[in-house]
Design a protein around this motif. Structure first.
Motif, PDB file in Angstrom:
ATOM      1  N   SER A  96       0.826  -1.208   0.000  1.00  0.00           N
ATOM      2  CA  SER A  96       0.000   0.000   0.000  1.00  0.00           C
ATOM      3  C   SER A  96       0.862   1.260   0.000  1.00  0.00           C
ATOM      4  CB  SER A  96      -0.928  -0.017   1.217  1.00  0.00           C
ATOM      5  OG  SER A  96      -1.654   1.171   1.302  1.00  0.00           O
ATOM      6  N   VAL A  97       1.879   1.292   0.847  1.00  0.00           N
ATOM      7  CA  VAL A  97       2.792   2.444   0.906  1.00  0.00           C
ATOM      8  C   VAL A  97       3.543   2.580  -0.417  1.00  0.00           C
ATOM      9  CG1 VAL A  97       4.876   3.343   2.021  1.00  0.00           C
ATOM     10  CG2 VAL A  97       3.029   2.384   3.410  1.00  0.00           C
ATOM     11  N   ASN A  98       3.991   1.452  -0.974  1.00  0.00           N
ATOM     12  CA  ASN A  98       4.714   1.464  -2.246  1.00  0.00           C
ATOM     13  C   ASN A  98       3.822   1.994  -3.374  1.00  0.00           C
ATOM     14  OD1 ASN A  98       6.910   1.017  -3.959  1.00  0.00           O
ATOM     15  ND2 ASN A  98       6.332  -1.109  -4.332  1.00  0.00           N
ATOM     16  N   ASP A  99       2.558   1.587  -3.396  1.00  0.00           N
ATOM     17  CA  ASP A  99       1.633   2.061  -4.435  1.00  0.00           C
ATOM     18  C   ASP A  99       1.463   3.578  -4.375  1.00  0.00           C
ATOM     19  OD1 ASP A  99       1.276  -0.553  -5.280  1.00  0.00           O
ATOM     20  OD2 ASP A  99      -0.674  -0.790  -4.289  1.00  0.00           O
ATOM     21  N   ILE A 100       1.303   4.098  -3.169  1.00  0.00           N
ATOM     22  CA  ILE A 100       1.144   5.551  -2.995  1.00  0.00           C
ATOM     23  C   ILE A 100       2.410   6.281  -3.427  1.00  0.00           C
ATOM     24  CG2 ILE A 100       0.867   7.389  -1.271  1.00  0.00           C
ATOM     25  CD1 ILE A 100      -0.947   5.360   0.267  1.00  0.00           C
ATOM     26  N   ALA A 101       3.573   5.750  -3.024  1.00  0.00           N
ATOM     27  CA  ALA A 101       4.845   6.378  -3.379  1.00  0.00           C
ATOM     28  C   ALA A 101       5.059   6.356  -4.892  1.00  0.00           C
ATOM     29  CB  ALA A 101       5.997   5.677  -2.670  1.00  0.00           C
ATOM     30  N   GLN A 102       4.729   5.249  -5.539  1.00  0.00           N
ATOM     31  CA  GLN A 102       4.894   5.170  -6.990  1.00  0.00           C
ATOM     32  C   GLN A 102       3.973   6.152  -7.714  1.00  0.00           C
ATOM     33  OE1 GLN A 102       4.810   1.218  -8.613  1.00  0.00           O
ATOM     34  NE2 GLN A 102       6.568   0.561  -7.413  1.00  0.00           N
ATOM     35  N   GLN A 103       2.759   6.298  -7.202  1.00  0.00           N
ATOM     36  CA  GLN A 103       1.828   7.261  -7.807  1.00  0.00           C
ATOM     37  C   GLN A 103       2.377   8.681  -7.685  1.00  0.00           C
ATOM     38  OE1 GLN A 103      -2.055   7.397  -6.025  1.00  0.00           O
ATOM     39  NE2 GLN A 103      -2.991   8.212  -7.881  1.00  0.00           N
ATOM     40  N   LYS A 104       2.895   9.025  -6.521  1.00  0.00           N
ATOM     41  CA  LYS A 104       3.480  10.352  -6.330  1.00  0.00           C
ATOM     42  C   LYS A 104       4.703  10.538  -7.226  1.00  0.00           C
ATOM     43  CE  LYS A 104       1.762  11.339  -1.741  1.00  0.00           C
ATOM     44  NZ  LYS A 104       2.068  11.830  -0.415  1.00  0.00           N
ATOM     45  N   PHE A 105       5.507   9.490  -7.364  1.00  0.00           N
ATOM     46  CA  PHE A 105       6.683   9.565  -8.221  1.00  0.00           C
ATOM     47  C   PHE A 105       6.273   9.801  -9.681  1.00  0.00           C
ATOM     48  CE2 PHE A 105       9.662   7.241 -11.023  1.00  0.00           C
ATOM     49  CZ  PHE A 105      10.778   8.044 -10.854  1.00  0.00           C
ATOM     50  N   GLN A 106       5.269   9.058 -10.133  1.00  0.00           N
ATOM     51  CA  GLN A 106       4.798   9.217 -11.513  1.00  0.00           C
ATOM     52  C   GLN A 106       4.250  10.613 -11.773  1.00  0.00           C
ATOM     53  OE1 GLN A 106       2.047   5.958 -11.885  1.00  0.00           O
ATOM     54  NE2 GLN A 106       3.680   4.450 -12.147  1.00  0.00           N
ATOM     55  N   ASN A 107       3.675  11.225 -10.748  1.00  0.00           N
ATOM     56  CA  ASN A 107       3.144  12.591 -10.869  1.00  0.00           C
ATOM     57  C   ASN A 107       4.198  13.641 -10.526  1.00  0.00           C
ATOM     58  OD1 ASN A 107       0.560  11.738 -11.652  1.00  0.00           O
ATOM     59  ND2 ASN A 107      -0.056  11.461  -9.527  1.00  0.00           N
ATOM     60  N   ARG A 108       5.426  13.171 -10.259  1.00  0.00           N
ATOM     61  CA  ARG A 108       6.574  14.028  -9.948  1.00  0.00           C
ATOM     62  C   ARG A 108       6.336  14.911  -8.711  1.00  0.00           C
ATOM     63  NH1 ARG A 108      10.527  13.506 -13.325  1.00  0.00           N
ATOM     64  NH2 ARG A 108      11.504  15.487 -12.896  1.00  0.00           N
ATOM     65  N   VAL A 109       5.542  14.409  -7.776  1.00  0.00           N
ATOM     66  CA  VAL A 109       5.263  15.132  -6.538  1.00  0.00           C
ATOM     67  C   VAL A 109       6.521  15.135  -5.670  1.00  0.00           C
ATOM     68  CG1 VAL A 109       3.839  15.169  -4.441  1.00  0.00           C
ATOM     69  CG2 VAL A 109       2.829  14.511  -6.627  1.00  0.00           C
ATOM     70  N   PHE A 110       6.982  16.285  -5.297  1.00  0.00           N
ATOM     71  CA  PHE A 110       8.153  16.493  -4.438  1.00  0.00           C
ATOM     72  C   PHE A 110       9.463  15.992  -5.046  1.00  0.00           C
ATOM     73  CE2 PHE A 110       4.611  15.902  -1.323  1.00  0.00           C
ATOM     74  CZ  PHE A 110       4.513  17.224  -0.926  1.00  0.00           C
ATOM     75  N   LEU A 111       9.451  15.549  -6.279  1.00  0.00           N
ATOM     76  CA  LEU A 111      10.648  14.975  -6.888  1.00  0.00           C
ATOM     77  C   LEU A 111      11.800  15.976  -6.936  1.00  0.00           C
ATOM     78  CD1 LEU A 111      11.753  12.398  -8.099  1.00  0.00           C
ATOM     79  CD2 LEU A 111      10.945  13.167 -10.337  1.00  0.00           C
ATOM     80  N   HIS A 112      11.485  17.239  -7.147  1.00  0.00           N
ATOM     81  CA  HIS A 112      12.555  18.247  -7.228  1.00  0.00           C
ATOM     82  C   HIS A 112      13.357  18.344  -5.930  1.00  0.00           C
ATOM     83  CE1 HIS A 112       9.078  20.360  -5.543  1.00  0.00           C
ATOM     84  NE2 HIS A 112       9.931  21.238  -5.021  1.00  0.00           N
ATOM     85  N   TRP A 113      12.705  18.076  -4.793  1.00  0.00           N
ATOM     86  CA  TRP A 113      13.427  18.120  -3.526  1.00  0.00           C
ATOM     87  C   TRP A 113      14.501  17.041  -3.488  1.00  0.00           C
ATOM     88  CZ3 TRP A 113       9.059  18.580   0.692  1.00  0.00           C
ATOM     89  CH2 TRP A 113       8.457  19.829   0.590  1.00  0.00           C
ATOM     90  N   TYR A 114      14.145  15.855  -3.953  1.00  0.00           N
ATOM     91  CA  TYR A 114      15.088  14.736  -3.943  1.00  0.00           C
ATOM     92  C   TYR A 114      16.196  14.936  -4.973  1.00  0.00           C
ATOM     93  CZ  TYR A 114      11.692  12.487  -0.944  1.00  0.00           C
ATOM     94  OH  TYR A 114      10.858  12.199   0.092  1.00  0.00           O
ATOM     95  N   GLU A 115      15.842  15.471  -6.117  1.00  0.00           N
ATOM     96  CA  GLU A 115      16.845  15.709  -7.165  1.00  0.00           C
ATOM     97  C   GLU A 115      17.899  16.706  -6.689  1.00  0.00           C
ATOM     98  OE1 GLU A 115      14.235  16.768 -10.378  1.00  0.00           O
ATOM     99  OE2 GLU A 115      14.172  14.702 -11.133  1.00  0.00           O
ATOM    100  N   GLN A 116      17.500  17.680  -5.886  1.00  0.00           N
ATOM    101  CA  GLN A 116      18.461  18.653  -5.342  1.00  0.00           C
ATOM    102  C   GLN A 116      19.503  17.964  -4.463  1.00  0.00           C
ATOM    103  OE1 GLN A 116      16.088  21.542  -3.272  1.00  0.00           O
ATOM    104  NE2 GLN A 116      15.432  22.584  -5.149  1.00  0.00           N
ATOM    105  N   CYS A 117      19.149  16.848  -3.886  1.00  0.00           N
ATOM    106  CA  CYS A 117      20.068  16.109  -3.004  1.00  0.00           C
ATOM    107  C   CYS A 117      20.757  14.961  -3.733  1.00  0.00           C
ATOM    108  CB  CYS A 117      19.301  15.571  -1.803  1.00  0.00           C
ATOM    109  SG  CYS A 117      18.585  16.847  -0.773  1.00  0.00           S
ATOM    110  N   GLY A 118      20.584  14.889  -5.057  1.00  0.00           N
ATOM    111  CA  GLY A 118      21.252  13.860  -5.827  1.00  0.00           C
ATOM    112  C   GLY A 118      20.520  12.531  -5.874  1.00  0.00           C
TER     113      GLY A 118
END
Length: 152
Positions: free
Chosen positions: A107-129
């Motif tokens: 369930s947690v993985n499904d939610i995380a994958q959906q957020k990843f596909q929608n690029r939610v908060f992705l820029h924060w992680y990209e800033q940290c490499g």
């Protein structure tokens, strides 16, 4: 020195453990029935010489072992020393590895994958490499963990 009476029986603590588990599952579609892969339980403030019955009671409150397990895996410890905060009572605690843990991770993985596909908060992680390749690897790892629980 004042006597506090006879030491408490662990049964009340085990009953409290069962109530806590049922309360934690209230309102969910999850069941503990036949899903314990392994467990560690501690009874503090009480002890009993009838360890076999106590083990059976604890495993019953946890929902019982998975059906395919020939031997239940419950590490049970008792500590008779009275609790300083409540000398006339006993407490039970348990760490349980339930088969349904895989469902929670999925369930947690499904939610995380959906957020990843929608690029939610992705820029924060990209800033940290932490880029897309790292996310893909993490999702693959979680899928393997879920598959391990499903086959358990």
């Amino acid at each position: 020195s004042a006597s506090h009476g006879p030491p408490p029986e662990p049964k009340a603590a085990v009953e409290g453990l069962g109530r806590s588990i049922r309360t934690g599952l209230a309102g969910t579609n999850r069941s503990t029935s036949g899903g314990v892969l392994s467990a560690y339980a501690v009874i503090r403030g009480a002890t009993t010489p009838d360890v076999a019955t106590l083990r059976a009671d604890v495993m019953d409150k946890l929902g019982g072992p998975v059906p395919w397990r020939s031997v239940e895996h419950l590490d049970l410890r008792q500590h008779a020393a009275p609790l300083r905060s409540a000398p006339k009572s006993a407490r039970a605690a348990a760490f349980v590895n339930w088969k349904r843990t895989g469902q929670v991770i999925q369930s947690v993985n499904d939610i995380a994958q959906q957020k990843f596909q929608n690029r939610v908060f992705l820029h924060w992680y990209e800033q940290c490499g932490f880029g897309e390749a790292e996310f893909e690897h993490a999702f693959e790892s979680l899928n393997r963990v879920v598959a391990d629980f499903a086959s358990a």
